[in-house]
Structure formats: structure tokens, C-alpha cells
Design a protein around this motif. Structure first.
Motif, PDB file in Angstrom:
ATOM      1  N   GLY A 126       0.806  -1.219   0.000  1.00 32.99           N
ATOM      2  CA  GLY A 126       0.000   0.000   0.000  1.00 32.99           C
ATOM      3  C   GLY A 126       0.835   1.264   0.000  1.00 32.99           C
ATOM      4  N   GLY A 127       1.805   1.330   0.911  1.00 34.85           N
ATOM      5  CA  GLY A 127       2.648   2.524   0.997  1.00 34.85           C
ATOM      6  C   GLY A 127       3.538   2.704  -0.216  1.00 34.85           C
ATOM      7  N   MET A 128       4.075   1.608  -0.729  1.00 35.63           N
ATOM      8  CA  MET A 128       4.951   1.715  -1.890  1.00 35.63           C
ATOM      9  C   MET A 128       4.180   2.181  -3.124  1.00 35.63           C
ATOM     10  SD  MET A 128       7.869   1.007  -0.733  1.00 35.63           S
ATOM     11  CE  MET A 128       8.706   0.926  -2.302  1.00 35.63           C
ATOM     12  N   ALA A 129       2.960   1.644  -3.325  1.00 31.93           N
ATOM     13  CA  ALA A 129       2.152   2.065  -4.468  1.00 31.93           C
ATOM     14  C   ALA A 129       1.779   3.541  -4.347  1.00 31.93           C
ATOM     15  CB  ALA A 129       0.894   1.204  -4.561  1.00 31.93           C
ATOM     16  N   ARG A 130       1.449   3.969  -3.125  1.00 29.65           N
ATOM     17  CA  ARG A 130       1.082   5.377  -2.926  1.00 29.65           C
ATOM     18  C   ARG A 130       2.273   6.302  -3.190  1.00 29.65           C
ATOM     19  NH1 ARG A 130      -0.007   9.351  -3.708  1.00 29.65           N
ATOM     20  NH2 ARG A 130      -1.107  10.979  -2.561  1.00 29.65           N
ATOM     21  N   LEU A 131       3.470   5.888  -2.774  1.00 26.47           N
ATOM     22  CA  LEU A 131       4.659   6.702  -3.003  1.00 26.47           C
ATOM     23  C   LEU A 131       4.945   6.829  -4.497  1.00 26.47           C
ATOM     24  CD1 LEU A 131       7.038   8.228  -1.771  1.00 26.47           C
ATOM     25  CD2 LEU A 131       8.284   6.071  -1.666  1.00 26.47           C
ATOM     26  N   ALA A 132       4.831   5.724  -5.216  1.00 25.64           N
ATOM     27  CA  ALA A 132       5.058   5.764  -6.659  1.00 25.64           C
ATOM     28  C   ALA A 132       3.999   6.618  -7.356  1.00 25.64           C
ATOM     29  CB  ALA A 132       5.048   4.348  -7.229  1.00 25.64           C
ATOM     30  N   LEU A 133       2.735   6.503  -6.886  1.00 21.14           N
ATOM     31  CA  LEU A 133       1.656   7.312  -7.471  1.00 21.14           C
ATOM     32  C   LEU A 133       1.890   8.801  -7.222  1.00 21.14           C
ATOM     33  CD1 LEU A 133      -1.062   6.792  -8.949  1.00 21.14           C
ATOM     34  CD2 LEU A 133      -2.179   7.024  -6.737  1.00 21.14           C
ATOM     35  N   GLY A 134       2.379   9.131  -6.028  1.00 20.40           N
ATOM     36  CA  GLY A 134       2.674  10.541  -5.730  1.00 20.40           C
ATOM     37  C   GLY A 134       3.778  11.096  -6.604  1.00 20.40           C
ATOM     38  N   GLN A 135       4.776  10.273  -6.895  1.00 23.31           N
ATOM     39  CA  GLN A 135       5.856  10.724  -7.774  1.00 23.31           C
ATOM     40  C   GLN A 135       5.333  10.989  -9.179  1.00 23.31           C
ATOM     41  OE1 GLN A 135       8.867   7.837  -8.585  1.00 23.31           O
ATOM     42  NE2 GLN A 135      10.434   9.330  -9.074  1.00 23.31           N
ATOM     43  N   ALA A 136       4.460  10.113  -9.680  1.00 21.66           N
ATOM     44  CA  ALA A 136       3.872  10.326 -11.005  1.00 21.66           C
ATOM     45  C   ALA A 136       2.980  11.562 -11.013  1.00 21.66           C
ATOM     46  CB  ALA A 136       3.078   9.091 -11.433  1.00 21.66           C
ATOM     47  N   ALA A 137       2.215  11.774  -9.920  1.00 25.11           N
ATOM     48  CA  ALA A 137       1.345  12.948  -9.833  1.00 25.11           C
ATOM     49  C   ALA A 137       2.145  14.241  -9.825  1.00 25.11           C
ATOM     50  CB  ALA A 137       0.481  12.857  -8.572  1.00 25.11           C
ATOM     51  N   GLU A 138       3.290  14.223  -9.188  1.00 24.21           N
ATOM     52  CA  GLU A 138       4.161  15.398  -9.183  1.00 24.21           C
ATOM     53  C   GLU A 138       4.615  15.739 -10.597  1.00 24.21           C
ATOM     54  OE1 GLU A 138       6.548  18.580  -8.074  1.00 24.21           O
ATOM     55  OE2 GLU A 138       4.948  17.526  -6.993  1.00 24.21           O
ATOM     56  N   LYS A 139       4.949  14.738 -11.381  1.00 26.91           N
ATOM     57  CA  LYS A 139       5.356  14.980 -12.765  1.00 26.91           C
ATOM     58  C   LYS A 139       4.196  15.541 -13.585  1.00 26.91           C
ATOM     59  CE  LYS A 139       8.907  11.368 -12.974  1.00 26.91           C
ATOM     60  NZ  LYS A 139       9.342  10.136 -13.680  1.00 26.91           N
ATOM     61  N   VAL A 140       2.981  15.019 -13.366  1.00 27.51           N
ATOM     62  CA  VAL A 140       1.812  15.507 -14.098  1.00 27.51           C
ATOM     63  C   VAL A 140       1.543  16.969 -13.767  1.00 27.51           C
ATOM     64  CG1 VAL A 140      -0.694  15.278 -14.327  1.00 27.51           C
ATOM     65  CG2 VAL A 140       0.747  13.234 -14.339  1.00 27.51           C
ATOM     66  N   SER A 141       1.568  17.295 -12.483  1.00 27.87           N
ATOM     67  CA  SER A 141       1.287  18.686 -12.089  1.00 27.87           C
ATOM     68  C   SER A 141       2.328  19.652 -12.666  1.00 27.87           C
ATOM     69  CB  SER A 141       1.247  18.788 -10.555  1.00 27.87           C
ATOM     70  OG  SER A 141       2.512  18.484  -9.996  1.00 27.87           O
ATOM     71  N   ASP A 249      -5.501   3.582  -7.106  1.00 28.10           N
ATOM     72  CA  ASP A 249      -6.614   4.377  -6.595  1.00 28.10           C
ATOM     73  C   ASP A 249      -6.800   5.609  -7.485  1.00 28.10           C
ATOM     74  OD1 ASP A 249      -8.481   5.776  -5.188  1.00 28.10           O
ATOM     75  OD2 ASP A 249      -7.546   5.474  -3.236  1.00 28.10           O
ATOM     76  N   GLN A 250      -7.905   5.615  -8.264  1.00 25.91           N
ATOM     77  CA  GLN A 250      -8.163   6.746  -9.158  1.00 25.91           C
ATOM     78  C   GLN A 250      -8.369   8.042  -8.366  1.00 25.91           C
ATOM     79  OE1 GLN A 250      -7.848   6.718 -12.267  1.00 25.91           O
ATOM     80  NE2 GLN A 250      -8.286   4.700 -13.098  1.00 25.91           N
ATOM     81  N   ARG A 251      -9.113   7.954  -7.284  1.00 20.62           N
ATOM     82  CA  ARG A 251      -9.387   9.164  -6.509  1.00 20.62           C
ATOM     83  C   ARG A 251      -8.117   9.728  -5.890  1.00 20.62           C
ATOM     84  NH1 ARG A 251     -15.111   7.689  -3.441  1.00 20.62           N
ATOM     85  NH2 ARG A 251     -16.338   7.376  -5.340  1.00 20.62           N
ATOM     86  N   ALA A 252      -7.221   8.835  -5.472  1.00 19.05           N
ATOM     87  CA  ALA A 252      -5.953   9.318  -4.915  1.00 19.05           C
ATOM     88  C   ALA A 252      -5.145  10.056  -5.974  1.00 19.05           C
ATOM     89  CB  ALA A 252      -5.152   8.140  -4.356  1.00 19.05           C
ATOM     90  N   ALA A 253      -5.143   9.539  -7.201  1.00 15.82           N
ATOM     91  CA  ALA A 253      -4.413  10.209  -8.282  1.00 15.82           C
ATOM     92  C   ALA A 253      -5.013  11.578  -8.573  1.00 15.82           C
ATOM     93  CB  ALA A 253      -4.433   9.341  -9.537  1.00 15.82           C
ATOM     94  N   VAL A 254      -6.353  11.649  -8.656  1.00 20.64           N
ATOM     95  CA  VAL A 254      -7.026  12.932  -8.925  1.00 20.64           C
ATOM     96  C   VAL A 254      -6.765  13.916  -7.796  1.00 20.64           C
ATOM     97  CG1 VAL A 254      -9.278  14.034  -9.149  1.00 20.64           C
ATOM     98  CG2 VAL A 254      -8.784  11.939 -10.407  1.00 20.64           C
ATOM     99  N   ALA A 255      -6.908  13.456  -6.549  1.00 26.12           N
ATOM    100  CA  ALA A 255      -6.709  14.345  -5.401  1.00 26.12           C
ATOM    101  C   ALA A 255      -5.266  14.843  -5.327  1.00 26.12           C
ATOM    102  CB  ALA A 255      -7.080  13.611  -4.118  1.00 26.12           C
ATOM    103  N   ASP A 256      -4.327  13.957  -5.625  1.00 24.17           N
ATOM    104  CA  ASP A 256      -2.909  14.338  -5.559  1.00 24.17           C
ATOM    105  C   ASP A 256      -2.595  15.410  -6.601  1.00 24.17           C
ATOM    106  OD1 ASP A 256      -0.179  14.429  -5.123  1.00 24.17           O
ATOM    107  OD2 ASP A 256      -0.037  12.287  -4.792  1.00 24.17           O
ATOM    108  N   VAL A 257      -3.031  15.198  -7.823  1.00 27.04           N
ATOM    109  CA  VAL A 257      -2.768  16.189  -8.875  1.00 27.04           C
ATOM    110  C   VAL A 257      -3.480  17.504  -8.570  1.00 27.04           C
ATOM    111  CG1 VAL A 257      -3.107  16.719 -11.313  1.00 27.04           C
ATOM    112  CG2 VAL A 257      -2.346  14.438 -10.631  1.00 27.04           C
TER     113      VAL A 257
END
Length: 491
Positions: A126-141, A249-257
């Protein structure tokens, strides 16, 4: 052998007699031993004993004849001493081995260690997937910010790739509301423009009444037909989604961006997490409901008038029938024949006038019923929540009207979707009491597109985030991000 006399009575005789008896017994014993000696078994025994004695005598003779060698005796003693020393050393070594064995565990009885990781997912998934998703969201933003830098923008962030369908719903609902409202206005104007006085009604021909009624019904039917079918077809739309190897988690990706895009001169809204605007769609819905209420009020008045007209028509028809009867009973020369004719003509005119009034009222009530039924069906359709949908067509239309102006209009739409991901784990199962090692690598991909309200793409691509964790089970842990090249896409 002569036995002693039994009649001896003096002590000397008794003693002599006892001795005689003893001698007799010993003699008998000697005779028996002699018999045994002379038997065959006794003879064999004697022969064996004689042979043994002879062998011992011979051995003794030979031993006496041998000359003892002192060197041989010494060597025999040394061999015996070495044998004794070797046996003592072996006993000491066996004793030492037993003492050491008592201190060292018996590893032959120990089963090999096994590293078992519970569950169906890698460690720290869970934590590893969230960390990787946050890194991708940072690039998108960062990619989006490069396109809107220095601008005052209002961005709608959504994970729904079918923006066209949602905007199409807005268009269908908006046009339906406008079309039915116009039909209601036209019908109300038509009702207000219909003849109401006796002279106006009397001057209207039956053909004109029929033409207006048919024309009004066609207008109402056309407005209803234009609004209802398109809305009903939208209610049957279905969607299906699929998941990859790692469900992100789609909502986590949307919320992060969305969170990373916040800043000065920026208004950010999330598609499914915002209130419904009270804008032009809501105003049009209220207006149509008001027109329906006005039509219903007009219908009540027309039905009351039609009922009264029907009663009057029944009475006028009876009066005309009586006047016809009186006229038919009169004779050409009667003084009141002319009066009876005038009465008949007046009664027939009253019947014709009331008939036209009743027909006009009935046509108007029919048009109102048709339009009100269409309005009710349309309003029910746009406010109903169909199976598989989270919101009604009306809510969808209201949410997306800001793409086309109104209060706080959007300038851009950002599509964000957590596309694919993976989790890979490697474990090092160490033997015995050594600590087990593990490594986990998580990968998350976010697909994004940024468009303006004209549909022009400003930025798009796929951004990848990777995180890695290395550690010892039950001890240390190290988590880090990994820099990777993104897939093709604009910066």
C-alpha cells in the motif's frame, strides 16, 4: 556276615552293638562305591581324567624344556604397554567428543528455516504504491503548470475519459428545457389570443377552429418529440471498467494532482466532488416548471368553462328543439308564426355559439394535456437516476454548463487517470539465525490530458513514478524514489 545279638543289656554291650551297626553301614557304602567304580560310565570318566592328567604332565614337560628369550619377553611387554596407552588415549578422546557434543546443538535434527510472507500482496504494498503514485502525480502537475503559468485559470480535474458524453447530456437537457419552455409560452400565448367574446366566436368558422386545434396539437407534439427521445436514449448508456495487475486508486491520483495544482490565480475543482451549480440549467428547469404550473392553471379555468358551456349547450339544445316544435305546429296565417321563427333562429344561433365555445375549450384542454404530459415525462427523465449511474442527467448537465460560460466558467479540463501499476518483491531467505532480506519495487503510471474549453489539447502524456524499499525483516528499512524516463508525451 553275623549280626550282633539283640538281647545285650549292659552299656558295654549297647556301645558295642552301635559300633557293629555303623561298621555294617560303612561296609554297605563301600560295596556300592565299588559297584559304581566298576560301571561303564565311571570307567569313561576315569579315562577322561587320566587323559587330562597326561596332557597337563606333557605340557609341563615341554615348558620345562624351553629356554626363555629375554628380548622376546621385553617386546611383548612393550606391545602390551602400547596397547594399553592406545586404549587409554581412545577413551580420553571419546570422553572429550561427548563433552563437546553436549555443548553444540544437534544440527541434523534442525529443519531448514522458511521465510513466509502472509497475504497475497508484497510487503509494504500500500505505501509503496502510494509513493510511486505521488511521484507520477508530481510529474503531471509540473507538466500542467508549464502550460498555465502566469494565467488566471479555472481547472476541472476529472478521471472520466468520456467528456463528450457528459457535455452531450448538457446539450440535450439544455435544448429540451428550452424547447418545452418555448412550446409552453407559445401555447399560453395561443390561449390568450383565442376568441373569447360571442362576436369573435360567432365570427370564427368551424374550419378555422379545427385548423387551430390541429395546428396547436402538432406544435405541442413536435416540441415533445424533440425533447423526449434523446433524453430517454441517454438513460440506456452503460460503461465498463477493467483493472490491471495492480489496481491503483483513481481518486488518490485525482486528489494528488489537484492538490499540487493549487496556487494563486488558480481555481481547481474536482469533477465528482463539488456542489451542483445553481446556473442556467437550474434556471431553465425552474422556468419550465413555472410554465407547467401556468398551463395547469389555464387548464383548470378551461375545464370549468367547458363544463359550464356543456350545461348551457344542453339547455340551448332543448330550447331549440322546443322552438322547432312550436314553429312546426304553427300555420302560415298565424299571427305569431313570425315570432316563432325568430325564436327558433335565436335558439339555433345559441346552440351554434355554445358548440363552438365547447369545441374551442376542448381543443385547448387537449393541447394542455399533451404538453403537460410531455413536460412531466421530460422532467422525470432528467431527474431520475438510472441503473449504473451515480447522478441524474440534470445534475450532469448542471455540472458541465460551466464549460460554456455561466458563473465561474472553466478555462481548462484536466483528465487524470491512474493507468497501470506493478509491485515486484524479492526476498532472501537466509539460513539458520541470520536475518532475512527483502526488496520491493512499486511502479505507477498516470495518463493525463489538458484541454481548453474548445477541446484543444495543451498537454498530454503518461508519467511514471517508481519507489523502492530495501530492508531486513524485523530490523532496518530504507525507502527511496527511483528516477525513470517517462513514456512519450508533451512536457
Amino acid at each position: 556276615m553275623t549280626e550282633p545279638a539283640d538281647n545285650a543289656s549292659d552299656p558295654a554291650d549297647v556301645e558295642a552293638d552301635a559300633k557293629a551297626r555303623k561298621a555294617v553301614a560303612e561296609a554297605a557304602k563301600a560295596e556300592r562305591e565299588l559297584a559304581d567304580y566298576e560301571s561303564e560310565a565311571a570307567a569313561a570318566a576315569r579315562a577322561a581324567a587320566h587323559a587330562k592328567n597326561a596332557a597337563e604332565a606333557e605340557q609341563a614337560r615341554r615348558t620345562a624344556d624351553v629356554v626363555v628369550d629375554p628380548g622376546l619377553v621385553r617386546r611383548q611387554k612393550e606391545a602390551e604397554l602400547r596397547k594399553t596407552a592406545t586404549e587409554a588415549e581412545s577413551a580420553a578422546a571419546e570422553s572429550r567428543r561427548k563433552r563437546i557434543a553436549a555443548l553444540v546443538p544437534n544440527l541434523a535434527d534442525v529443519k531448514p528455516g522458511e521465510l513466509e510472507v502472509g497475504g497475497d500482496r508484497p510487503l509494504l504494498s500500500g505505501g509503496m504504491a502510494r509513493l510511486a503514485l505521488g511521484q507520477a502525480a508530481e510529474k503531471v502537475s509540473r507538466a500542467i503548470e508549464r502550460q498555465i503559468a502566469g494565467q488566471t485559470v479555472s481547472i476541472l480535474v476529472t478521471s472520466d475519459p468520456d467528456l463528450a458524453t457528459a457535455d452531450g447530456i448538457r446539450l440535450e437537457v439544455s435544448q429540451g428545457l428550452a424547447g418545452l419552455t418555448k412550446a409552453a409560452d407559445d401555447l399560453l400565448a395561443e390561449l390568450g389570443g383565442r376568441p373569447t367574446t360571442d362576436d369573435e366566436i360567432d365570427g370564427t368558422t368551424d374550419e378555422e377552429i379545427t385548423t387551430k386545434s390541429v395546428g396547436g396539437m402538432e406544435m405541442v407534439a413536435g416540441a415533445v418529440a424533440a425533447a423526449i427521445p434523446g433524453i430517454l436514449s441517454l438513460l440506456t448508456a452503460k460503461r465498463a471498467t477493467t483493472s490491471g495487475a495492480l489496481e491503483l486508486d483513481q481518486r488518490a491520483a485525482v486528489a494528488d494532482v489537484a492538490g499540487r495544482l493549487l496556487g494563486q490565480q488558480r481555481t481547481v475543482r474536482v469533477d465528482d466532488f463539488r456542489p451542483v451549480p445553481n446556473g442556467s440549467i437550474a434556471d431553465a428547469d425552474r422556468t419550465l416548471r413555472e410554465r407547467r404550473s401556468q398551463l395547469h392553471t389555464s387548464k383548470i379555468g378551461l375545464e370549468a368553462k367547458r363544463t359550464t358551456t356543456q350545461i348551457e349547450l344542453t339547455q340551448a339544445t332543448a330550447t331549440a328543439a322546443r322552438a322547432q316544435q312550436l314553429f312546426d305546429e304553427s300555420k302560415p296565417n298565424d299571427d305569431d308564426r313570425r315570432q316563432r321563427l325568430d325564436n327558433l333562429e335565436n335558439a339555433l344561433r345559441a346552440v351554434a355559439l355554445l358548440s363552438k365555445r365547447f369545441e374551442i375549450a376542448s381543443g385547448q384542454v387537449g393541447m394542455i394535456d399533451e404538453l403537460v404530459a410531455g413536460i412531466d415525462e421530460f422532467i422525470t427523465a432528467i431527474h431520475a437516476t438510472a441503473d449504473g449511474r451515480a447522478r441524474s442527467l440534470f445534475v450532469t448537465a448542471a455540472l458541465y454548463e460551466q464549460l460554456h460560460g455561466g458563473g465561474s466558467p472553466f478555462t481548462h479540463v484536466a483528465y487524470v487517470s491512474a493507468a497501470t501499476g506493478s509491485l515486484d518483491q524479492v526476498t532472501d531467505d537466509k539460513p539458520l539465525w541470520f536475518d532475512d532480506k527483502f526488496s520491493v519495487i512499486a511502479t505507477a503510471n498516470i495518463t493525463y490530458m489538458l484541454i481548453d474549453t474548445h477541446g484543444v489539447v495543451k498537454s498530454a502524456g503518461v508519467k511514471t513514478g517508481v519507489s523502492k524499499a530495501d530492508g531486513t525483516i524485523g530490523s532496518s528499512l530504507s525507502v527511496s524514489s527511483v528516477t525513470v524516463e517517462d513514456w512519450a508525451g508533451s512536457n
